[in-house]
Scaffold this motif. Structure first.
Motif: not given
Length: 450
Positions: A144-154
């Protein structure tokens, strides 16, 4: 003249402007386009209708015969001559393929010219990286808000088919560096009379996924050490960049050689001036853009054909001296190669109540590499203030596309900063560098302190 916006039917499906909420993952049908009509990184595989931009055919993956990394990158296009030159005499003819920043440079400095060469789509990454991009494209989504990523690995391209400006910017932030890099470079601070000083720096960066024991919620680690001049020597900065920037803000420390102390430095973010850049660059302008994007509303404007700096092997030549690169009003443009390419255009507008010295910025991202290649920064009066440009090249020995230098012009102060110059440094950038978590601890700053 080229059309200002391309493939409008496709773009209508891409430009879903969503603000403040998590965005949907790509469907398997969308991901299936990677390697088909789209390249593995999400660019249009086909060339343009006029033939000035070629189709992508795998990029540049072979080093020329006799290549030695310590000698610098041999120019595979050394025999080419410019097709034409954009200058004050004909700028109107090419206006729709130029950024406002380029047009402003030509207006302000009559000696500023852009030599346009044949276009080569040289971007190439390792096959395993293409597979990782396709794998994670169905999993990663913005928080939410675009200030990070969910389910990111590499993955190095979490959003190969971007549906918002923030997604495109995140592609730049995590773009491929072979896991980590170590580089020696100089910042060349150029005054209005053409005199310049060099700030020598050693920098190390590693993605958290590359380490065997990263801390929770870490995207990457960064450390730099200023080796000279004497007035700045020993200054160090350490960053631990979070993946979820809502859960945890950036952690930063600095070592001050005068005090011989390591101190937390929460101000090392956003528009805080970079200490070694003489007021010409903000912290979030390092690497063209970095950090939390929460102060702005981001808009994915669309895709355009533009003239951008590309395949700059000549500028990376290690036989060049810095005095040959620096000009009185701007860089030596005889060394800079421009080509027509497609770019994503992203506009950032400062949110109501937020504070930053740039009220609006327009970013231009190469569709193949996701490098931000040009930025126009506007002040609070709506006037163009600073123009940033990255000079990219394909590192064909390691399959990494990364700038040789970037330059920032302050149109109001009539000064500029060249960052990342390697020509006179003791060693070229080492991609695929592998460090340890211990090297990115606050105690490491104390050990390296002078």
């Amino acid at each position: 003249m080229q059309k200002k916006l391309l493939n409008s039917a496709v773009l209508c499906g891409l430009m879903i402007m969503i603000s403040g909420v998590a965005q949907a993952k790509l469907s398997r049908e969308e991901v299936a386009r990677l390697g088909q009509d789209l390249t593995p990184t999400g660019a249009e595989k086909a060339g343009n209708a006029s033939g000035t931009i070629p189709a992508w055919s795998g990029g540049l993956t072979q080093a020329p015969a006799g290549f030695k990394a310590e000698a610098g990158y041999a120019d595979p296009f050394a025999g080419e001559q410019p097709l034409y030159t954009v200058s004050a005499a004909n700028v109107a003819q090419y206006a729709d393929m130029l950024t406002e920043g380029h047009k402003a440079m030509i207006r302000q400095y009559p000696s500023y010219q852009m030599h346009i060469y044949p276009s080569h789509r040289t971007l190439a990454l390792p096959a395993e990286e293409y597979a990782q991009i396709a794998k994670e494209a169905t999993e990663v989504e913005l928080l939410p808000g675009g200030v990070g990523m969910a389910n990111y690995e590499k993955t190095s391209v979490p959003f190969p088919i971007p549906k918002s400006g923030q997604e495109a910017i995140w592609n730049h932030i995590v773009r491929y560096r072979a896991g980590g890099l170590k580089r020696y470079y100089s910042q060349l601070i150029v005054q209005s009379n053409g005199s310049f000083s060099a700030v020598q720096t050693e920098a190390k960066q590693i993605m958290a996924s590359t380490l065997g024991n990263p801390e929770p919620n870490r995207l990457y680690y960064y450390h730099d050490y200023v080796a000279g001049p004497e007035s700045l020597a020993g200054l160090q900065t350490l960053l631990h960049e979070p993946l979820d920037q809502v859960k945890e803000p950036r952690l930063a420390w600095q070592y001050n050689p005068g005090q011989r102390r390591v101190l937390r430095a929460p101000e090392v973010s956003y528009d805080t001036p970079e200490l070694s850049a003489d007021g010409l660059r903000t912290t979030d302008s390092v690497d063209m853009y970095n950090g939390a994007p929460d102060k702005y509303d981001w808009k994915l404007v669309g895709k355009k054909e533009m003239l951008i700096s590309y395949n700059n092997y000549k500028l990376n030549d290690r036989s060049l001296k810095y005095k040959q690169i620096v000009g009185k009003e701007h860089m030596n443009q005889e060394l800079v190669r421009y080509e027509p390419h497609r770019v994503w255009v992203v506009e950032a507008t400062l949110k109501a109540g937020a504070r930053h010295i740039y009220a609006k910025s327009r970013f231009y991202l190469d569709e193949d590499s996701w490098n931000i290649v040009q930025i126009d920064h506007y002040d609070g009066r709506g006037e163009l203030w600073r123009v940033l440009e990255a000079h990219t090249l394909q590192r064909y020995d390691v399959n990494v596309n990364f700038p040789s230098t970037d330059v920032g012009y302050d149109l109001q102060a009539r000064r500029y900063l060249i960052n990342g110059a390697e020509n006179e440094e003791k060693a070229p950038t080492q991609f695929g560098w592998r460090g340890t978590l211990r090297e990115f601890s606050p105690s490491a700053l104390r050990r390296a302190g002078r």
